[in-house]
Design a protein around this motif. Structure first.
Motif, PDB file in Angstrom:
ATOM      1  N   ARG A  78       0.826  -1.211   0.000  1.00 40.83           N
ATOM      2  CA  ARG A  78       0.000   0.000   0.000  1.00 40.83           C
ATOM      3  C   ARG A  78       0.857   1.256   0.000  1.00 40.83           C
ATOM      4  O   ARG A  78       0.503   2.263  -0.598  1.00 40.83           O
ATOM      5  CB  ARG A  78      -0.945  -0.001   1.199  1.00 40.83           C
ATOM      6  N   MET A  79       2.032   1.180   0.659  1.00 44.45           N
ATOM      7  CA  MET A  79       2.903   2.362   0.702  1.00 44.45           C
ATOM      8  C   MET A  79       3.528   2.639  -0.668  1.00 44.45           C
ATOM      9  O   MET A  79       3.772   3.792  -1.022  1.00 44.45           O
ATOM     10  CB  MET A  79       3.986   2.181   1.769  1.00 44.45           C
ATOM     11  N   THR A  80       3.765   1.585  -1.437  1.00 43.04           N
ATOM     12  CA  THR A  80       4.262   1.759  -2.808  1.00 43.04           C
ATOM     13  C   THR A  80       3.314   2.670  -3.589  1.00 43.04           C
ATOM     14  O   THR A  80       3.740   3.600  -4.278  1.00 43.04           O
ATOM     15  CB  THR A  80       4.332   0.386  -3.515  1.00 43.04           C
ATOM     16  N   TYR A  81       2.017   2.400  -3.468  1.00 41.32           N
ATOM     17  CA  TYR A  81       1.055   3.181  -4.234  1.00 41.32           C
ATOM     18  C   TYR A  81       0.866   4.571  -3.645  1.00 41.32           C
ATOM     19  O   TYR A  81       0.651   5.537  -4.366  1.00 41.32           O
ATOM     20  CB  TYR A  81      -0.257   2.402  -4.385  1.00 41.32           C
ATOM     21  N   GLU A  82       0.981   4.668  -2.324  1.00 37.44           N
ATOM     22  CA  GLU A  82       0.902   5.991  -1.709  1.00 37.44           C
ATOM     23  C   GLU A  82       2.064   6.860  -2.201  1.00 37.44           C
ATOM     24  O   GLU A  82       1.874   8.024  -2.557  1.00 37.44           O
ATOM     25  CB  GLU A  82       0.925   5.881  -0.179  1.00 37.44           C
ATOM     26  N   ILE A  83       3.256   6.280  -2.236  1.00 41.33           N
ATOM     27  CA  ILE A  83       4.436   7.022  -2.697  1.00 41.33           C
ATOM     28  C   ILE A  83       4.262   7.445  -4.160  1.00 41.33           C
ATOM     29  O   ILE A  83       4.466   8.603  -4.526  1.00 41.33           O
ATOM     30  CB  ILE A  83       5.720   6.167  -2.546  1.00 41.33           C
ATOM     31  N   SER A 168      -1.702  -2.744 -10.204  1.00 48.00           N
ATOM     32  CA  SER A 168      -1.573  -3.820  -9.215  1.00 48.00           C
ATOM     33  C   SER A 168      -1.859  -3.377  -7.782  1.00 48.00           C
ATOM     34  O   SER A 168      -1.509  -4.086  -6.840  1.00 48.00           O
ATOM     35  CB  SER A 168      -0.182  -4.449  -9.322  1.00 48.00           C
ATOM     36  N   ASN A 169      -2.497  -2.244  -7.622  1.00 52.59           N
ATOM     37  CA  ASN A 169      -2.938  -1.845  -6.273  1.00 52.59           C
ATOM     38  C   ASN A 169      -4.182  -2.671  -5.908  1.00 52.59           C
ATOM     39  O   ASN A 169      -5.235  -2.141  -5.538  1.00 52.59           O
ATOM     40  CB  ASN A 169      -3.235  -0.349  -6.228  1.00 52.59           C
ATOM     41  N   THR A 170      -4.006  -3.956  -6.016  1.00 53.47           N
ATOM     42  CA  THR A 170      -5.110  -4.924  -5.972  1.00 53.47           C
ATOM     43  C   THR A 170      -5.824  -4.947  -4.623  1.00 53.47           C
ATOM     44  O   THR A 170      -7.057  -4.878  -4.560  1.00 53.47           O
ATOM     45  CB  THR A 170      -4.544  -6.332  -6.262  1.00 53.47           C
ATOM     46  N   GLU A 171      -5.061  -5.040  -3.558  1.00 57.63           N
ATOM     47  CA  GLU A 171      -5.657  -5.199  -2.222  1.00 57.63           C
ATOM     48  C   GLU A 171      -6.571  -4.030  -1.854  1.00 57.63           C
ATOM     49  O   GLU A 171      -7.678  -4.220  -1.379  1.00 57.63           O
ATOM     50  CB  GLU A 171      -4.548  -5.305  -1.167  1.00 57.63           C
ATOM     51  N   LEU A 172      -6.059  -2.818  -2.087  1.00 60.33           N
ATOM     52  CA  LEU A 172      -6.856  -1.668  -1.644  1.00 60.33           C
ATOM     53  C   LEU A 172      -8.050  -1.409  -2.563  1.00 60.33           C
ATOM     54  O   LEU A 172      -9.120  -1.000  -2.098  1.00 60.33           O
ATOM     55  CB  LEU A 172      -5.980  -0.428  -1.469  1.00 60.33           C
ATOM     56  N   CYS A 173      -7.881  -1.666  -3.855  1.00 56.74           N
ATOM     57  CA  CYS A 173      -9.038  -1.537  -4.748  1.00 56.74           C
ATOM     58  C   CYS A 173     -10.119  -2.542  -4.353  1.00 56.74           C
ATOM     59  O   CYS A 173     -11.310  -2.223  -4.367  1.00 56.74           O
ATOM     60  CB  CYS A 173      -8.630  -1.768  -6.206  1.00 56.74           C
ATOM     61  N   GLU A 245      -4.111  27.487   3.061  1.00 51.93           N
ATOM     62  CA  GLU A 245      -3.543  26.335   2.365  1.00 51.93           C
ATOM     63  C   GLU A 245      -4.424  25.103   2.529  1.00 51.93           C
ATOM     64  O   GLU A 245      -5.001  24.881   3.588  1.00 51.93           O
ATOM     65  CB  GLU A 245      -2.156  26.017   2.927  1.00 51.93           C
ATOM     66  N   THR A 246      -4.450  24.305   1.481  1.00 53.60           N
ATOM     67  CA  THR A 246      -5.194  23.041   1.524  1.00 53.60           C
ATOM     68  C   THR A 246      -4.272  21.937   1.018  1.00 53.60           C
ATOM     69  O   THR A 246      -3.668  22.079  -0.050  1.00 53.60           O
ATOM     70  CB  THR A 246      -6.440  23.112   0.614  1.00 53.60           C
ATOM     71  N   TYR A 247      -4.160  20.862   1.780  1.00 53.65           N
ATOM     72  CA  TYR A 247      -3.318  19.739   1.370  1.00 53.65           C
ATOM     73  C   TYR A 247      -4.101  18.439   1.337  1.00 53.65           C
ATOM     74  O   TYR A 247      -4.843  18.133   2.268  1.00 53.65           O
ATOM     75  CB  TYR A 247      -2.137  19.576   2.332  1.00 53.65           C
ATOM     76  N   VAL A 248      -3.883  17.679   0.259  1.00 58.51           N
ATOM     77  CA  VAL A 248      -4.502  16.358   0.156  1.00 58.51           C
ATOM     78  C   VAL A 248      -3.450  15.323   0.535  1.00 58.51           C
ATOM     79  O   VAL A 248      -2.333  15.349   0.012  1.00 58.51           O
ATOM     80  CB  VAL A 248      -5.017  16.117  -1.277  1.00 58.51           C
ATOM     81  N   ILE A 249      -3.795  14.431   1.442  1.00 55.71           N
ATOM     82  CA  ILE A 249      -2.833  13.422   1.915  1.00 55.71           C
ATOM     83  C   ILE A 249      -3.402  12.003   1.747  1.00 55.71           C
ATOM     84  O   ILE A 249      -4.526  11.830   1.295  1.00 55.71           O
ATOM     85  CB  ILE A 249      -2.464  13.668   3.399  1.00 55.71           C
ATOM     86  N   ASP A 250      -2.591  11.023   2.078  1.00 57.41           N
ATOM     87  CA  ASP A 250      -3.001   9.608   2.172  1.00 57.41           C
ATOM     88  C   ASP A 250      -3.622   9.003   0.916  1.00 57.41           C
ATOM     89  O   ASP A 250      -4.694   8.371   0.991  1.00 57.41           O
ATOM     90  CB  ASP A 250      -4.005   9.428   3.336  1.00 57.41           C
ATOM     91  N   PRO A 251      -2.963   9.077  -0.234  1.00 60.95           N
ATOM     92  CA  PRO A 251      -3.579   8.514  -1.446  1.00 60.95           C
ATOM     93  C   PRO A 251      -3.230   7.039  -1.687  1.00 60.95           C
ATOM     94  O   PRO A 251      -2.990   6.635  -2.821  1.00 60.95           O
ATOM     95  CB  PRO A 251      -3.001   9.396  -2.548  1.00 60.95           C
ATOM     96  N   GLU A 252      -3.202   6.222  -0.632  1.00 61.22           N
ATOM     97  CA  GLU A 252      -2.792   4.829  -0.835  1.00 61.22           C
ATOM     98  C   GLU A 252      -3.804   4.003  -1.610  1.00 61.22           C
ATOM     99  O   GLU A 252      -3.485   2.933  -2.119  1.00 61.22           O
ATOM    100  CB  GLU A 252      -2.456   4.148   0.498  1.00 61.22           C
ATOM    101  N   PHE A 253      -5.033   4.503  -1.751  1.00 64.59           N
ATOM    102  CA  PHE A 253      -6.050   3.786  -2.532  1.00 64.59           C
ATOM    103  C   PHE A 253      -6.008   4.174  -4.027  1.00 64.59           C
ATOM    104  O   PHE A 253      -6.895   3.779  -4.786  1.00 64.59           O
ATOM    105  CB  PHE A 253      -7.452   4.075  -1.982  1.00 64.59           C
ATOM    106  N   ALA A 254      -5.009   4.939  -4.409  1.00 62.14           N
ATOM    107  CA  ALA A 254      -4.963   5.477  -5.772  1.00 62.14           C
ATOM    108  C   ALA A 254      -4.964   4.380  -6.842  1.00 62.14           C
ATOM    109  O   ALA A 254      -4.318   3.353  -6.700  1.00 62.14           O
ATOM    110  CB  ALA A 254      -3.723   6.351  -5.944  1.00 62.14           C
ATOM    111  N   PHE A 255      -5.690   4.627  -7.905  1.00 61.88           N
ATOM    112  CA  PHE A 255      -5.679   3.741  -9.074  1.00 61.88           C
ATOM    113  C   PHE A 255      -6.266   4.513 -10.253  1.00 61.88           C
ATOM    114  O   PHE A 255      -6.824   5.592 -10.073  1.00 61.88           O
ATOM    115  CB  PHE A 255      -6.476   2.458  -8.796  1.00 61.88           C
ATOM    116  N   VAL A 256      -6.119   3.967 -11.445  1.00 63.61           N
ATOM    117  CA  VAL A 256      -6.699   4.626 -12.605  1.00 63.61           C
ATOM    118  C   VAL A 256      -8.159   4.183 -12.690  1.00 63.61           C
ATOM    119  O   VAL A 256      -8.449   3.039 -13.029  1.00 63.61           O
ATOM    120  CB  VAL A 256      -5.908   4.319 -13.888  1.00 63.61           C
ATOM    121  N   GLY A 257      -9.040   5.094 -12.321  1.00 63.52           N
ATOM    122  CA  GLY A 257     -10.458   4.769 -12.212  1.00 63.52           C
ATOM    123  C   GLY A 257     -11.334   5.876 -12.747  1.00 63.52           C
ATOM    124  O   GLY A 257     -10.866   6.739 -13.501  1.00 63.52           O
TER     125      GLY A 257
END
Lengths: 410, 410
Positions: A78-83, A168-173, A245-257
């Motif tokens: 999951r951290m791979t995809y967050e990074i 391959s962000n399979t688990e979180l998707c 300021e506005t910051y978006v964090i924690d995108p570990e669920f990211a995928f092309v959707g």
């Protein structure tokens, strides 16, 4: 570097050898504090003892669920995809994504800007704080991250590379497929059992086949529609902000959707806040402000997305000279209208799933008085159901606001 | 094994060391003949001199376009995807895919069944041959390959693996994006310049913005809708058959794309054959047979796909117990109806692009008499345009046939 789990004692020793970190802290003595960000990862605040304004966040994923322990394994991928996602989004929406000092997929490690002067949006809204620039900031984030990772901007081969990076962000998707679109609408052991038990609203929802059929459409779109790189979990807990300021964090669920998924998540969570204030603070002024925020986000997103599109003429989809200006304009306007429609559908699914599903939102599940909570839940389902049943007929953004007003007026 | 280009002299020496080939031919003396299958690859027929019924096809891709030569480079990766797709389709639709004796992605080499008793469908139809079992065979192929590679059958992780296998078929997908959905509808150097020149039909088509806007929708769906593994180039030249057997070959354009693309390609090519016979042979009986074939394929596909779906209850999309039987049935019926709609849209794009685009079909472009050819082209565009403009309103398969009849009656 081979993966090893860091702890309060070893984190400084590990990171201080990294060039960017050394340049930041120089020879300052450092202090480390473990701060619980949530359930998944270990998070440390590392700061200079001599100058406490110098600080950064060190986040590491472990191969299990942090809050439960080693008996609940969860791939640290999951951290791979967050990074990957945070880096990609930072390139595109520089002002709305925190600074990344260092990252390592091997170590499942991300070292980033410490947002010490910022509040998590969910709690800021619960405290009735106003954020005058939020709609502007977040619509910039949405328009740019979605446009620049789509086939409306990328070339065909670039889009395929992007899919390769995130496919391959399979688990979180799978978590989203199960928990956003499935289990929360049927008898399932992961639901909030205490609330589901003898609850007529739950019974009615679980038996509402017309609604569930529409949810299936949305689930299918979630699984098969590769529009753009989405954050994948853009609720109000994934946003930190202040006045400026506005910051978006924690995108570990990211995928092309699908385009509408992030926008929908945001609308859903702003609606939940609206319902919270309807019952808990009964602050009408703030409720109106929340509706204005939803409207502004959708309108500003539409305009910014359109403007970006007009500024970039050649893409996988559009080849210069294929179609005249006028037709291009009507095509784009219709296309963006469809993004809004889908966003409303996804907003409905996301709102409804929070009521009985595994992960509730604090605004609703946190309401202490049981009768009030039940009323709030009924209103959430009312709004969500209308979103899901009628999203394909949304022609104007004003209609979204009307639905919320109407369902909360009765 | 490191890649090297084979030729008539070296092919036997190379393949005879492969276990499966040795077991097939034993110690027979072998003859080799180069047979041109098309423009892309080298194809050899290897057969036993003592027993000519023992034969196989050896196909190798070279890193350039065979028909032009080394000055037109084209990655030999296309064979990687042909091998992967043919193997996958063979697993699923055993009877409709040729036997594979051996394949090597490294060598861009595929050794497969020699179809000596089979005709290419395109030419069989031009010769007015009837194939009583074709609709049945090809609908089995379509229903099973599309169903078993979709999220209606696969689990979420399996679907993602499938996408990983085919997502990088970048070059050939790009060819489709350009040549099926773009260049054939605008001024472009790759078009059939001789025919485009001073041609009012071409001028009208290239300026038909309503039509081209609809084509853009279809192109977008082609690029972003990951329903199932499609063949990607299922015209009547990719099918070899006789009375009893039907084989689908040449799936080098395979990728995970929209359900309707293969079905649409087939309908488009059967329509082209229909228009050919309308003008050239004027064989009304055969024309009716072609319409029946189109109708049967669409109906049989719908029923077979539905039956497969009902036989497999758990998938990425559907979880047992989520929805009642009745709602499931209505959901599935509507879903399949949408596949037919999209197929008609893609059929329109595919038919129209053959008129002025780079690759014409023999049935139309081969018509010697210029006036007749022009009339045939006009009818093709008429039918194609109606398909593209109205596919979203197709509620019954009969309507597809009505469009063809109506546009050819005037």
């Amino acid at each position: 570097m081979a993966y090893k789990i860091l702890d309060v004692n070893s984190v400084v020793e590990h990171i201080i050898n990294i060039k960017e970190i050394k340049e930041f802290f120089l020879d300052d003595e450092l202090s480390v504090k473990e701060i619980g960000d949530g359930n998944l990862n270990y998070v440390y605040l590392v700061s200079s003892i001599v100058d406490s304004t110098k600080a950064m966040i060190v986040k590491q994923a472990v191969p299990y669920l942090r809050c439960v322990g080693e008996e609940f394994p969860l791939s640290r991928e999951r951290m791979t995809y967050e990074i990957r996602a945070l880096s990609k989004f930072k390139e595109i929406a520089t002002n709305e994504v925190p600074l990344i000092y260092h990252s390592s997929e091997e170590m499942s490690l991300l070292i980033m800007q410490y947002l010490d002067d910022h509040t998590i949006l969910r709690y800021g809204l619960m405290e009735q704080n106003s954020y005058a620039n939020f709609a502007d900031h977040i619509s910039t984030y949405l328009a740019s991250t979605l446009f620049f990772t789509s086939s409306l901007y990328l070339q065909s081969s670039e889009k395929r590379s992007l899919i390769n990076e995130f496919n391959s962000n399979t688990e979180l998707c799978k978590l989203s497929e199960d928990f956003v679109f499935t289990f929360a609408f049927m008898k399932n052991e992961t639901n909030d059992q205490e609330n589901v038990k003898d609850n007529l609203l739950a019974k009615k929802l679980f038996e509402d086949m017309a609604f569930k059929e529409k949810i299936l459409d949305l689930k299918y779109r979630f699984m098969t529609q590769n529009d753009a790189l989405v954050h994948g979990d853009l609720h109000t807990g994934s946003i930190m902000l202040n006045e400026n300021e506005t910051y978006v964090i924690d995108p570990e669920f990211a995928f092309v959707g699908p385009f509408g998924f992030d926008i929908g998540a945001l609308v859903a969570n702003l609606c939940s806040s609206y319902v919270h204030h309807h019952f808990v603070t009964q602050n009408d002024e703030f409720k109106i402000e929340l509706l204005e925020t939803i409207k502004n986000i959708l309108e500003m997103f539409s305009e910014k997305f359109y403007t970006l599109w007009c500024a970039h003429k050649n893409s996988a989809l559009l080849v210069d000279g294929y179609i005249d200006e006028q037709t291009q304009e009507s095509f784009k306007r219709k296309f963006i209208k469809n993004i809004i429609k889908d966003s409303v559908g996804f907003a409905g699914a996301k709102m409804a799933r929070r009521v009985f599903g595994v992960a509730g939102v604090e605004e609703i599940r946190g309401i202490k008085d049981k009768t009030t909570r039940a009323k709030a839940e009924e209103m959430i389902i009312d709004i969500a159901r209308e979103f899901v049943m009628s999203y394909e007929n949304i022609e104007k953004i004003e209609q979204v606001i009307e639905i919320i007003k109407e369902k909360s007026a009765r």
